[in-house]
Write a protein that holds these residues in place. Structure first.
Motif, mmCIF file in Angstrom:
data_model
loop_
_atom_site.group_PDB
_atom_site.id
_atom_site.type_symbol
_atom_site.label_atom_id
_atom_site.label_comp_id
_atom_site.label_asym_id
_atom_site.label_seq_id
_atom_site.Cartn_x
_atom_site.Cartn_y
_atom_site.Cartn_z
ATOM 1 N N UNK A 180 0.944 -0.927 -0.005
ATOM 2 C CA UNK A 180 -0.251 -0.132 -0.057
ATOM 3 C C UNK A 180 0.530 1.467 -0.194
ATOM 4 N N UNK A 181 1.890 1.389 0.697
ATOM 5 C CA UNK A 181 3.268 2.309 0.407
ATOM 6 C C UNK A 181 3.803 2.049 -1.014
ATOM 7 N N UNK A 182 4.995 3.149 -1.731
ATOM 8 C CA UNK A 182 6.044 3.513 -2.254
ATOM 9 C C UNK A 182 6.954 3.801 -1.287
ATOM 10 N N UNK A 183 8.248 3.612 -1.601
ATOM 11 C CA UNK A 183 8.755 3.867 -1.599
ATOM 12 C C UNK A 183 9.591 5.469 -0.729
ATOM 13 N N UNK A 184 9.731 5.577 0.451
ATOM 14 C CA UNK A 184 10.062 6.467 1.427
ATOM 15 C C UNK A 184 9.081 6.583 1.711
ATOM 16 N N UNK A 185 7.719 6.628 1.183
ATOM 17 C CA UNK A 185 6.539 6.449 2.328
ATOM 18 C C UNK A 185 6.718 5.910 4.038
ATOM 19 N N UNK A 186 6.197 6.415 4.430
ATOM 20 C CA UNK A 186 5.674 5.714 5.983
ATOM 21 C C UNK A 186 5.056 4.129 5.829
ATOM 22 N N UNK A 193 -1.007 2.167 12.691
ATOM 23 C CA UNK A 193 -2.209 2.124 11.804
ATOM 24 C C UNK A 193 -2.275 3.187 10.457
ATOM 25 N N UNK A 194 -3.352 3.266 10.233
ATOM 26 C CA UNK A 194 -3.916 2.871 8.658
ATOM 27 C C UNK A 194 -5.190 4.342 8.980
ATOM 28 N N UNK A 195 -4.844 5.585 8.109
ATOM 29 C CA UNK A 195 -5.774 6.678 7.449
ATOM 30 C C UNK A 195 -7.364 5.805 6.866
ATOM 31 N N UNK A 196 -7.965 6.670 6.162
ATOM 32 C CA UNK A 196 -9.206 6.263 6.264
ATOM 33 C C UNK A 196 -8.890 5.890 4.760
ATOM 34 N N UNK A 197 -8.181 7.480 3.941
ATOM 35 C CA UNK A 197 -7.970 6.679 2.338
ATOM 36 C C UNK A 197 -6.662 5.613 2.106
ATOM 37 N N UNK A 203 -8.976 -1.941 0.407
ATOM 38 C CA UNK A 203 -9.887 -2.175 -0.073
ATOM 39 C C UNK A 203 -10.240 -2.358 -1.628
ATOM 40 N N UNK A 204 -9.642 -1.369 -2.976
ATOM 41 C CA UNK A 204 -9.204 -1.316 -2.953
ATOM 42 C C UNK A 204 -8.561 -2.848 -4.570
ATOM 43 N N UNK A 205 -7.105 -2.609 -3.565
ATOM 44 C CA UNK A 205 -6.014 -3.971 -3.947
ATOM 45 C C UNK A 205 -6.412 -4.791 -3.707
ATOM 46 N N UNK A 206 -7.817 -5.252 -2.982
ATOM 47 C CA UNK A 206 -7.881 -7.154 -2.866
ATOM 48 C C UNK A 206 -9.602 -6.759 -3.820
ATOM 49 N N UNK A 315 -9.442 2.727 10.806
ATOM 50 C CA UNK A 315 -8.530 3.356 10.018
ATOM 51 C C UNK A 315 -9.195 5.192 10.322
ATOM 52 N N UNK A 316 -8.411 6.461 10.391
ATOM 53 C CA UNK A 316 -7.877 7.426 11.361
ATOM 54 C C UNK A 316 -8.556 8.115 9.847
#
Length: 469
Positions: A180-186, A193-197, A203-206, A315-316
């Motif tokens: 869900x995250x790219x290079x350099x991202x948290x 945890x995670x946020x709503x986005x 959900x889109x990944x699955x 999600x937050x």
């Protein structure tokens, strides 16, 4: 016990009759005044019998039964008799009938929702002093928030044993948090945890083929955390609510973020599909990637062949927030053996007893030593991130624990379902205002009829119904 009472009455009656016969015989054989005859009766001795009402799946009932048996083995002068029920509702209905008959159990398990009614009816005895005298470590040994939730009138009313936050269950074969995250991202982890986005991205990944990414139930229990996370409130006053406040600015912003996810037909199932097969059935079969649930869902998912899952915090939108389910042990105010019942309750929240409960997989123990032990974490079983259940307890927000809350939640679910599934909900503000307005009458207890002595007619009364436990 009834048989024992009858036997004791029979013995006592026989002794009294025998004494009378002795006096009569003395009067007949001599003209002298009869001598006073002193009789003594032996007081029957035996263990004290305590009754203990509990509910839950068979594994939980078995754990409580063993706790009762172990206590009785260590205290030969006390026998704890367990009354088991399949569900909280059955236990509450039985308790209401027993209280009406004047024969409630000495101790019983109840949900947090029922405590205000029990306190109002003076059906429970405060436990802080009784358990404190038995060296129960309230300061550092138990979840502080849970203790506060079960307290009122500056006293601990019941002792919390289980507190579970609402979390996200996800299929680890369908969702890769690292993806869900790219290079350099948290990185997204159970701890961060995670946020709503990010939740929506998972959900889109699955989603592919007949698989959908997410399901959130359209009810206040699962909707409220998004309101709280955005800084909003669900009701106008937590202690004395008069209306829902979903249309307030902060509340509406949290709901809007949630609706962006659950109204996306590409990543969610529609009502007709869910009517054919429930979200839980779809999650277990691998056609749904994420759903919300409490700890008590874990054993059922573990039993599903070929299902691999883990958990994440909700999600937050802004800050971390979640709903919670909690249960506690109460001492009946009608118990004839409060001291011995308190002895048992102190034992029931000990490390050994709570480890038995945690080992069932259904319970998040309030005992902190057990909460951090292998008895609860069960590191060789799913979910690998079981610590999410304990780390998010502090994020639980209280719902209003008033007698009318169940009817408010039930009625509101239909209106919330419209927000999730109606083709058009614009303007959202008007829909939320309508839900708030519809809730207001539900917060006022419906007057009940109070029969007048000797008359068939009744007069209205605003008293709340008898507690259901």
């Amino acid at each position: 016990m009834l048989g024992s009472r009858r036997i004791r009455k029979s013995v006592l009656g026989s002794l009294v009759v025998l004494a009378a016969l002795v006096v009569t015989a003395a009067c007949s054989s001599s003209g002298a005044e009869p001598k006073a005859v002193t009789t003594t009766t032996a007081t029957p001795t035996g263990p004290t019998l305590l009754t203990f009402a509990v509910y839950g799946p068979p594994q939980v009932i078995t754990a409580y039964t063993k706790i009762a048996a172990d206590f009785s083995a260590e205290h030969p002068d006390t026998v704890v008799n367990v009354r088991p029920y399949d569900s909280a509702q059955q236990a509450e209905e039985a308790l209401a009938k027993e209280q009406a008959a004047g024969d409630p159990p000495d101790a019983f398990l109840t949900s947090l929702d029922q405590v205000p009614s029990l306190v109002q009816a003076k059906a429970v005895r405060r436990l802080d002093e009784l358990l404190g005298a038995r060296h129960v470590d309230f300061g550092d040994g138990f979840q502080r928030d849970a203790l506060q939730a079960f307290s009122s009138d500056n006293a601990l009313q019941c002792m919390p044993v289980d507190v579970s936050p609402l979390v996200v269950y996800y299929n680890t074969d369908l969702i890769s948090l690292a993806g869900l995250t790219g290079p350099g991202q948290r990185p997204i982890t159970a701890d961060s945890g995670w946020n709503v986005d990010e939740f929506a991205a998972a959900a889109r990944q699955a989603t592919r083929g007949g698989i959908r990414g997410v399901y959130v139930a359209p009810d206040l229990d699962q909707v409220a955390p998004f309101v709280w996370s955005a800084g909003g409130q669900v009701v106008d006053d937590l202690e004395k609510p008069t209306t829902l406040t979903l249309s307030d600015t902060a509340s509406a912003s949290g709901l809007e973020k949630l609706l962006e996810v659950v109204r996306d037909p590409h990543i969610t199932f529609n009502q007709a599909q869910l009517a054919r097969r429930s979200a839980l059935q779809r999650f277990k079969s691998g056609s749904l990637a994420m759903m919300l649930g409490y700890r008590n869902l874990t054993p059922e998912l573990r039993s599903q062949v070929n299902l691999r899952f883990d958990v994440m915090p909700l999600p937050k939108v802004g800050t971390r927030a979640t709903s919670g389910e909690s249960s506690g042990l109460c001492l009946s105010s009608a118990s004839e053996h409060p001291e011995k019942t308190a002895d048992f309750l102190a034992y029931a929240v000990s490390d050994d007893a709570m480890a038995l409960l945690a080992g069932t997989g259904y319970v998040v123990p309030t005992n902190l030593d057990v909460e951090n032990s292998e008895a609860f974490l069960q590191t060789d079983e799913m979910p690998a991130s079981a610590s999410v259940f304990t780390s998010t307890i502090r994020a639980i927000h209280a719902e209003p624990h008033v007698v009318t809350w169940d009817s408010v939640a039930t009625s509101t679910a239909n209106l919330l379902s419209g927000l999730f599934y109606d083709p058009v909900i614009d303007p959202l503000e008007d829909r939320l205002k309508a839900i708030d307005a519809a809730s207001a009458p539900l917060f006022t207890p419906v007057p009940t009829a109070s029969p007048s002595p000797g008359a068939p007619s009744s007069s209205p009364s605003s008293s709340p119904p008898s507690p259901a436990g």
